[in-house]
Design a protein around this motif. Structure first.
Motif, PDB file in Angstrom:
ATOM      1  N   SER A  82       0.874  -1.225   0.012  1.00 17.78           N
ATOM      2  CA  SER A  82      -0.030  -0.051   0.020  1.00 17.78           C
ATOM      3  C   SER A  82       0.833   1.111   0.010  1.00 17.78           C
ATOM      4  O   SER A  82       0.495   2.352  -0.654  1.00 17.78           O
ATOM      5  N   SER A  85       2.191   1.900  -3.388  1.00 16.91           N
ATOM      6  CA  SER A  85       1.016   2.861  -4.316  1.00 16.91           C
ATOM      7  C   SER A  85       0.727   4.164  -3.753  1.00 16.91           C
ATOM      8  O   SER A  85       0.534   4.931  -4.999  1.00 16.91           O
ATOM      9  N   LEU A  86       0.843   4.409  -2.658  1.00 19.82           N
ATOM     10  CA  LEU A  86       0.691   5.738  -2.155  1.00 19.82           C
ATOM     11  C   LEU A  86       1.833   6.577  -2.706  1.00 19.82           C
ATOM     12  O   LEU A  86       1.557   7.755  -3.132  1.00 19.82           O
ATOM     13  N   SER A 350      -6.405   7.122  -4.004  1.00 18.01           N
ATOM     14  CA  SER A 350      -5.812   5.796  -4.469  1.00 18.01           C
ATOM     15  C   SER A 350      -6.518   5.617  -5.700  1.00 18.01           C
ATOM     16  O   SER A 350      -6.295   4.568  -6.433  1.00 18.01           O
TER      17      SER A 350
END
Length: 385
Positions: A82, A85-86, A350
């Protein structure tokens, strides 16, 4: 060259929507190309030192909160995926792109919604993916090659990019602004449409109206256009825009808030929001996404982390406004504000695409209209320091 190529690849993957083609790992490929684009830009373009500091602090905040979390099922493998992705989403905020980069980015973004719908029609003819989606209200929503929410995200950025192109490239891009707004309306994506329309309205009055008579005529034309659109859209799409329904989001929000109340300080770990959604709620809401970035991040990194995260994100833009008067304009303020308002109802951070509205705001901090008065239609883009 490689930077612009990677940006195009990221956008093409978004529009192609490999999931409907049955390709595994589509989301990872999408995130990876965005990350590669950011890294290539970071290595080859000037950096914004203060933005680098703020993003670093945002990343550090998520890590510290993960270390301090009391959530027993926190997985560091999920956390780091995650975080990847951030960071991919945040990297473009740290870069000062050159004039050609900016032009390339806005034109690609401006045409992306049209490309999404055109490809969706091809998919529909081939029986791969329907171009229309029927929601729980019985409304037929345009979804192109993706889903209605995807069209909303892409249309939000694409409409604002087209308006930016009408200011800095060619006034005729106003026509594309209209096309992209129609796409947004047909997708019945309420918040994206509202935010895109607001930004475009402010930019239109700031850059494309010189006299009171022009402003008056433009206002009348816009009101007539809105009324005609309301009449021709049909009762169901109009009903969706009038509806106070949260499309099942309230079920998700209630479930997430209940978990947040159990871990209020430091959350349950970045990327763990989807693992705490009860199956019955996910089934009734037809989604596991939070559709509220403030709630999602508060759940994942706690109230402490969420306040710190959004503080560092906001001060990037406040500092720009403090440093230079060219950022203290209605267009800049409304572009940035639209992003943060959009975060209340959708998966904006996101989404991999909506963040480019912030890039546009940083790149094209509008100057007073007089500075463009004597320039030709194709205007050289100015980079922001």
């Amino acid at each position: 060259m490689i930077t612009r190529w990677l940006f195009s690849m990221h956008l093409v993957i978004w529009v192609l929507n490999p999931r409907v083609l049955g390709l595994a790992g589509a989301n990872q490929l999408h995130k990876s190309t965005l990350f590669a684009f950011g890294v290539a830009a970071l290595l080859s373009r000037p950096k914004r030192p203060f933005a680098v500091f703020c993003v670093s602090m945002m990343v550090a905040t998520t890590f510290v909160c993960a270390l301090l979390s009391d959530f027993n099922h926190l997985s560091y493998s999920r956390y780091f995926l995650s975080l990847f992705s951030l960071v991919a989403v945040l990297i473009p905020l740290m870069v000062v792109f050159d004039r050609k980069d900016y032009r390339f980015i806005i034109l690609n973004l401006a045409w992306a919604p049209v490309g999404c719908i055109a490809l969706g029609m091809v998919y529909n003819v081939l029986g791969i993916h329907p171009v229309w989606y029927v929601d729980f209200l019985g409304v037929q929503r345009l979804q192109g090659s993706v889903i209605p929410a995807g069209v909303g995200s892409l249309g939000y950025v694409g409409t604002i990019a087209a308006m930016t192109a009408s200011v800095f490239v060619d006034r005729r891009y106003l026509g594309l602004v209209g096309v992209n707004l129609i796409i947004l309306v047909l997708s019945a994506a309420r918040m994206p449409f509202a935010m895109a329309a607001l930004v475009c309205l402010v930019m239109f009055y700031q850059f494309h109206t010189k006299r009171i008579i022009t402003v008056s005529l433009a206002s009348i034309a816009l009101m007539l256009l809105a009324f005609v659109a309301y009449l021709i859209l049909g009762e169901r799409i109009a009903a969706r825009f009038e509806s106070e329904s949260s499309s099942g989001r309230d079920l998700i929000w209630g479930a997430l808030q209940a978990v947040l109340d159990m871990y209020p300080m430091f959350g349950i770990g970045l990327g763990h929001q989807t693992v705490v959604i009860p199956e019955n709620v996910a089934e009734r809401a037809a989604t596991i996404a939070a559709h509220n970035e403030y709630l999602r991040l508060a759940l994942e990194i706690g109230y402490v982390g969420a306040y710190a995260f959004f503080f560092f994100l906001i001060v990037i833009f406040l500092r720009l406004m403090y440093q230079a008067s060219k950022y203290r304009t209605p267009a800049f303020v409304v572009m940035v504000a639209s992003f943060f308002i959009y975060c209340f109802t959708d998966n904006v951070i996101s989404s991999n695409t909506s963040v480019f509205v912030l890039v546009l705001a940083m790149a094209f901090a509008p100057q007073p209209r007089q500075s463009y008065a004597m320039m030709p239609k194709t205007t050289q883009l100015r980079t922001a320091s």
